[in-house]
Design a protein around this motif. Structure first.
Motif, PDB file in Angstrom:
ATOM      1  N   GLU A 119       0.843  -1.201   0.000  1.00 11.26           N
ATOM      2  CA  GLU A 119       0.000   0.000   0.000  1.00 11.26           C
ATOM      3  C   GLU A 119       0.871   1.241   0.000  1.00 11.26           C
ATOM      4  OE1 GLU A 119      -3.930   1.784   2.366  1.00 11.26           O
ATOM      5  OE2 GLU A 119      -2.738   0.170   3.234  1.00 11.26           O
ATOM      6  N   GLY A 120       0.455   2.223  -0.774  1.00  7.80           N
ATOM      7  CA  GLY A 120       1.185   3.474  -0.843  1.00  7.80           C
ATOM      8  C   GLY A 120       0.265   4.664  -1.007  1.00  7.80           C
ATOM      9  N   THR A 121       0.629   5.768  -0.395  1.00  4.88           N
ATOM     10  CA  THR A 121      -0.146   7.004  -0.474  1.00  4.88           C
ATOM     11  C   THR A 121       0.810   8.180  -0.620  1.00  4.88           C
ATOM     12  OG1 THR A 121      -1.904   6.095   0.938  1.00  4.88           O
ATOM     13  CG2 THR A 121      -1.857   8.472   0.655  1.00  4.88           C
ATOM     14  N   SER A 122       0.471   9.095  -1.514  1.00  3.53           N
ATOM     15  CA  SER A 122       1.267  10.305  -1.690  1.00  3.53           C
ATOM     16  C   SER A 122       0.305  11.485  -1.804  1.00  3.53           C
ATOM     17  CB  SER A 122       2.136  10.193  -2.941  1.00  3.53           C
ATOM     18  OG  SER A 122       2.957  11.341  -3.081  1.00  3.53           O
ATOM     19  N   SER A 123       0.602  12.556  -1.100  1.00  3.09           N
ATOM     20  CA  SER A 123      -0.275  13.732  -1.114  1.00  3.09           C
ATOM     21  C   SER A 123       0.545  15.000  -1.267  1.00  3.09           C
ATOM     22  CB  SER A 123      -1.117  13.801   0.167  1.00  3.09           C
ATOM     23  OG  SER A 123      -0.280  13.952   1.304  1.00  3.09           O
ATOM     24  N   LEU A 124      -0.030  15.960  -1.995  1.00  2.00           N
ATOM     25  CA  LEU A 124       0.583  17.271  -2.196  1.00  2.00           C
ATOM     26  C   LEU A 124      -0.355  18.332  -1.652  1.00  2.00           C
ATOM     27  CD1 LEU A 124       2.827  19.036  -3.419  1.00  2.00           C
ATOM     28  CD2 LEU A 124       1.527  19.053  -5.562  1.00  2.00           C
ATOM     29  N   THR A 125       0.101  19.017  -0.604  1.00  2.00           N
ATOM     30  CA  THR A 125      -0.683  20.066   0.042  1.00  2.00           C
ATOM     31  C   THR A 125      -0.154  21.428  -0.392  1.00  2.00           C
ATOM     32  OG1 THR A 125      -1.058  18.643   1.954  1.00  2.00           O
ATOM     33  CG2 THR A 125      -1.476  20.984   2.246  1.00  2.00           C
ATOM     34  N   ARG A 126      -1.060  22.335  -0.760  1.00  2.00           N
ATOM     35  CA  ARG A 126      -0.656  23.644  -1.270  1.00  2.00           C
ATOM     36  C   ARG A 126      -1.048  24.789  -0.341  1.00  2.00           C
ATOM     37  NH1 ARG A 126      -3.615  22.362  -6.852  1.00  2.00           N
ATOM     38  NH2 ARG A 126      -4.908  21.269  -5.323  1.00  2.00           N
TER      39      ARG A 126
END
Length: 318
Positions: free
Chosen positions: A159-166
């Motif tokens: 399982e993998g998760t990647s997030s980009l917060t601006r």
């Protein structure tokens, strides 16, 4: 059996493929009899094989469990459209380049959500994979793959998760995890950028468990530029090897640390490594340790460095 469908409307675009089938392997249960034979041009004779079952004797019974085999495969991809649009104005210019009017605009749809689903079900193993890319307040990517099987070694979860917060700068965070009977692992990293600071951290851990080896690994890396640019790193490894067939054992640890600081006026780095081992080879016992330290400091007026290395070993009491 095979099926295919696709569709497109104002809300989404999607496609689906499905395949399934069956097989009867009862013929593998029919006993085979091969008579004694003399090889041509030789005096060699092969022995008679009587009532030999391919299903029983080749291990297929333990692996497939049943002669009635079936499989089902499904693949689905979908794109959910975003109602939001990016507007790019196209001004109309006269001849000294004065804007007279903006009669037309270019509308570019904002990125929507993309999902992909895969599944396979057979007599031995079942696989499922889901992938998604979502454009919400944050941009998030998610991956999940797992299996279930009659054989423990074939079961896993990745399982993998990647997030980009601006918000208030940029922040990219990624997490990965793997679970299996023999291997487990986790990885996390974060990178944050603001007008005044940059910060990053990476953490990795892994565990290996097989009949002759057990091993744990951990790594950490941190850095930031808050008051001054600093980087710190640490690595730790422990292991336990036991091989009765080779009459060999080994247990030990390895640790490493690194610290770095830097400004326009000075530069500093410190490093240390420690390790130890204990075991036996062909019933002969041995052990050893090693330790090293090093540091350097540099500025416009002076430089100083130090190095230390220490080791010891022992084999059969010597």
């Amino acid at each position: 059996h095979q099926s295919f469908s696709a569709g497109n409307n104002e809300n989404s675009t999607e496609a689906h493929i499905g395949i399934n089938g069956e097989a009867n392997l009862d013929f593998l249960n029919i006993p085979l009899t091969i008579p004694e034979m003399t090889l041509p041009y030789t005096m060699l004779t092969t022995p008679q094989v009587k009532d030999f079952s391919l299903w029983e004797k080749t291990g297929l019974k333990d692996f497939l469990k049943t002669t009635k085999q079936s499989f089902d495969l499904s693949v689905k991809a979908q794109y959910k459209k975003n109602k939001d649009k990016h507007i790019i104005p196209i001004p109309f210019y006269a001849k000294d380049f004065q804007v007279l009017s903006t009669p037309n605009d270019i509308y570019i749809p904002a990125m929507g959500n993309v999902t992909y689903d895969f599944s396979f079900k057979g007599g031995v193993i079942t696989l499922n994979t889901n992938v998604g890319l979502y454009n919400q307040s944050d941009i998030v990517a998610h991956f999940l793959s797992s299996s279930s099987s009659v054989t423990d070694a074939l079961q896993y979860k990745l399982e993998g998760t990647s997030s980009l917060t601006r918000k208030r700068g940029l922040k990219l965070a990624t997490a990965l995890s793997l679970t299996n009977k023999f291997v487990e692992g986790n990885h996390d990293n974060t990178i944050s950028l603001t007008k005044k600071n940059m910060e990053a951290s990476v953490t990795t851990s892994a565990k290996v468990q097989i009949p002759i080896l057990r091993m744990n690994f951990k790594q950490e890396l941190n850095g930031n530029t808050k008051s001054k640019p600093t980087v710190s790193s640490s690595i730790e490894l422990t292991y336990d090897l036991n091989s009765p067939e080779l009459y060999s054992t080994a247990t030990g640890t390895v640790k490493h640390k690194l610290n770095l600081e830097s400004l326009t006026s000075y530069f500093s780095i410190e490093s240390s490594t420690k390790g130890d081992i204990k075991g036996s080879v062909l019933s002969r016992e041995y052990s050893g340790t090693i330790a090293s330290e090093a540091s350097t400091y540099l500025n416009s007026k002076s430089t100083r460095s130090s190095v230390k290395l220490q080791g010891a070993s022992k084999v059969d009491g010597i």
